[in-house]
Design a protein around this motif. Structure first.
Motif, PDB file in Angstrom:
ATOM      1  N   SER A 107       0.794  -1.232   0.000  1.00  0.00           N
ATOM      2  CA  SER A 107       0.000   0.000   0.000  1.00  0.00           C
ATOM      3  C   SER A 107       0.825   1.279   0.000  1.00  0.00           C
ATOM      4  O   SER A 107       0.265   2.370   0.010  1.00  0.00           O
ATOM      5  N   THR A 108       2.141   1.159  -0.042  1.00  0.00           N
ATOM      6  CA  THR A 108       2.993   2.344   0.066  1.00  0.00           C
ATOM      7  C   THR A 108       4.109   2.319  -0.969  1.00  0.00           C
ATOM      8  O   THR A 108       4.658   1.269  -1.274  1.00  0.00           O
ATOM      9  N   ARG A 109       4.422   3.497  -1.467  1.00  0.00           N
ATOM     10  CA  ARG A 109       5.569   3.678  -2.345  1.00  0.00           C
ATOM     11  C   ARG A 109       6.298   4.930  -1.873  1.00  0.00           C
ATOM     12  O   ARG A 109       5.676   5.940  -1.578  1.00  0.00           O
ATOM     13  N   VAL A 110       7.632   4.861  -1.838  1.00  0.00           N
ATOM     14  CA  VAL A 110       8.450   6.016  -1.499  1.00  0.00           C
ATOM     15  C   VAL A 110       9.460   6.211  -2.626  1.00  0.00           C
ATOM     16  O   VAL A 110      10.170   5.280  -2.996  1.00  0.00           O
ATOM     17  N   ILE A 124       3.744   7.817  -1.055  1.00  0.00           N
ATOM     18  CA  ILE A 124       2.348   7.557  -1.413  1.00  0.00           C
ATOM     19  C   ILE A 124       1.835   6.440  -0.521  1.00  0.00           C
ATOM     20  O   ILE A 124       2.449   5.372  -0.436  1.00  0.00           O
ATOM     21  N   HIS A 125       0.715   6.683   0.110  1.00  0.00           N
ATOM     22  CA  HIS A 125       0.062   5.643   0.893  1.00  0.00           C
ATOM     23  C   HIS A 125      -1.367   5.513   0.358  1.00  0.00           C
ATOM     24  O   HIS A 125      -2.105   6.499   0.301  1.00  0.00           O
ATOM     25  N   ALA A 126      -1.747   4.318  -0.045  1.00  0.00           N
ATOM     26  CA  ALA A 126      -3.069   4.067  -0.615  1.00  0.00           C
ATOM     27  C   ALA A 126      -3.734   2.919   0.139  1.00  0.00           C
ATOM     28  O   ALA A 126      -3.122   1.872   0.347  1.00  0.00           O
ATOM     29  N   ALA A 127      -4.980   3.139   0.549  1.00  0.00           N
ATOM     30  CA  ALA A 127      -5.703   2.105   1.292  1.00  0.00           C
ATOM     31  C   ALA A 127      -7.175   2.116   0.896  1.00  0.00           C
ATOM     32  O   ALA A 127      -7.750   3.186   0.677  1.00  0.00           O
TER      33      ALA A 127
END
Length: 144
Positions: A107-110, A124-127
């Motif tokens: 759920s995360t990309r840096v 980016i954090h997506a949930a």
């Protein structure tokens, strides 16, 4: 102490010169800070274009905020895209802008980018949330 009109005049000139120098310094400082903020805002806008899909709803923004050592901004939105699809799309967009993927999970990309003496990062954090995908993005610029 004996004062003459000549010594008072010199003291006044010296005082006024000091005031003028202070005002000029303050104006230059404000101009530099203003220029920095507009450049930072341009970078934030560029990263937003790379990370906000066309179907985004409820977008909220904060920043950029210029601190003593770095500038930060963040934004949130919801999208109907699935998590994997969105993260893949945003990753491609950021990599085209010169960012490198540094860390990831489900759920995360840096991402990070260094150029011109500046370090940028995008997290980016997506949930999933209420049948949609809620995304929060944090942008940081460190001018070194």
């Amino acid at each position: 102490i004996v004062t003459t009109p000549y010594s008072i005049c010199n003291a006044t000139r010296l005082f006024l010169s000091a005031v003028v120098l202070v005002v000029i310094s303050l104006c230059c400082s404000c101009t530099n800070r203003s220029g920095s903020m507009s450049r930072i805002q341009e970078r934030v806008n560029s990263v937003k274009q790379c990370t906000i899909p066309s179907d985004a709803i409820g977008a909220t923004n904060a920043g950029p905020t210029l601190g003593a050592y770095l500038a930060t901004a963040h934004w949130e939105f919801e999208t109907t895209e699935g998590g994997r699809a969105y993260l893949s799309w945003a990753s491609q967009q950021l990599q085209q802008d010169g960012f490198t993927l540094k860390m990831f999970d489900d759920s995360t990309r840096v991402f990070a980018k260094a150029s011109g003496g500046e370090d940028e990062s995008v997290a980016i954090h997506a949930a999933p949330f209420a049948g949609k995908l809620r995304v929060r993005i944090t942008y940081t610029l460190d001018p070194d």
